[in-house]
Design an enzyme around this catalytic site. Sequence first.
Site, PDB file in Angstrom:
ATOM      1  N   HIS A   1      37.621  41.563   6.454  1.00  0.00           N
ATOM      2  CA  HIS A   1      36.995  42.586   6.011  1.00  0.00           C
ATOM      3  C   HIS A   1      35.377  42.585   6.040  1.00  0.00           C
ATOM      4  O   HIS A   1      34.577  43.506   6.168  1.00  0.00           O
ATOM      5  CB  HIS A   1      37.521  42.955   4.512  1.00  0.00           C
ATOM      6  CG  HIS A   1      38.985  43.323   4.327  1.00  0.00           C
ATOM      7  ND1 HIS A   1      39.661  42.526   3.676  1.00  0.00           N
ATOM      8  CD2 HIS A   1      39.643  44.145   5.167  1.00  0.00           C
ATOM      9  CE1 HIS A   1      41.140  43.078   3.482  1.00  0.00           C
ATOM     10  NE2 HIS A   1      40.804  44.078   4.426  1.00  0.00           N
TER      11      HIS A   1
ATOM     12  N   LYS B   1      52.290  49.464  -0.761  1.00  0.00           N
ATOM     13  CA  LYS B   1      52.269  48.208  -0.364  1.00  0.00           C
ATOM     14  C   LYS B   1      52.232  47.018  -1.551  1.00  0.00           C
ATOM     15  O   LYS B   1      52.201  45.679  -1.138  1.00  0.00           O
ATOM     16  CB  LYS B   1      50.727  47.868   0.148  1.00  0.00           C
ATOM     17  CG  LYS B   1      50.437  48.443   1.666  1.00  0.00           C
ATOM     18  CD  LYS B   1      49.078  48.096   2.027  1.00  0.00           C
ATOM     19  CE  LYS B   1      48.933  48.855   3.446  1.00  0.00           C
ATOM     20  NZ  LYS B   1      47.648  48.317   4.247  1.00  0.00           N
TER      21      LYS B   1
ATOM     22  N   ARG C   1      41.948  44.354  15.106  1.00  0.00           N
ATOM     23  CA  ARG C   1      42.254  42.872  15.495  1.00  0.00           C
ATOM     24  C   ARG C   1      43.047  42.968  16.596  1.00  0.00           C
ATOM     25  O   ARG C   1      42.559  41.902  17.557  1.00  0.00           O
ATOM     26  CB  ARG C   1      43.001  42.284  14.293  1.00  0.00           C
ATOM     27  CG  ARG C   1      42.299  42.108  12.996  1.00  0.00           C
ATOM     28  CD  ARG C   1      42.948  41.586  11.967  1.00  0.00           C
ATOM     29  NE  ARG C   1      44.378  42.444  11.902  1.00  0.00           N
ATOM     30  CZ  ARG C   1      44.894  42.799  10.594  1.00  0.00           C
ATOM     31  NH1 ARG C   1      44.432  42.289   9.540  1.00  0.00           N
ATOM     32  NH2 ARG C   1      45.888  43.632  10.806  1.00  0.00           N
TER      33      ARG C   1
ATOM     34  N   SER D   1      44.988  40.228   4.685  1.00  0.00           N
ATOM     35  CA  SER D   1      45.183  40.251   3.402  1.00  0.00           C
ATOM     36  C   SER D   1      46.948  39.993   3.253  1.00  0.00           C
ATOM     37  O   SER D   1      47.177  39.085   2.371  1.00  0.00           O
ATOM     38  CB  SER D   1      44.990  41.487   2.581  1.00  0.00           C
ATOM     39  OG  SER D   1      43.673  41.709   2.495  1.00  0.00           O
TER      40      SER D   1
END
Length: 165
Positions: free
Chosen positions: A18, A42, A92, A130
């Site tokens: 991040h 989440k 990514r 994460s």
Amino acid sequence: MNKNAIYPGTFDPITYGHLDIITRASKIFDHIIIAISESFHKKPIFNLKERIKLTKIATSHLINIKKIIGFNDLVANLAKQENSKVLIRGVRTIFDFDYEIKLAAINKQIYPHLESVFFLSSKEVSFISSSFVKEIAKYNGNFKPYLPKKIYFASLKKLNKLSLK
């Protein structure tokens, strides 16, 4: 022209991945709003208030972070509300790109003035997420290399509290 952008995410916790995107974006945009999603689906380990605090700590060295806020709405609505026409998104992999292209199209439908700007992750951090950090931590692996020092210790403390329950 004043260039403002929003970087939305869950940031549970904020990682070097991040920070790579935020730091690079801060060299291009005059002001950045970091918008942290509630993301109840989440099941974040940190509550929204904690994620905002940790993100403030991790980005305190960047002078053009306009604000760090929590939100529970469509990101296009938030952009409209914040009068921002640029959305920062990190990519990514090709799988991220596929998802992000669809999301950008939907956001554009909701808020036609909104442009999505994609930052390819730097190769040094392109594998960090994460979710991976939390998975490594869950099995007592070393996740220290993926988080800023203060975020690592806050995560360690939080995970220890959660495992005691």
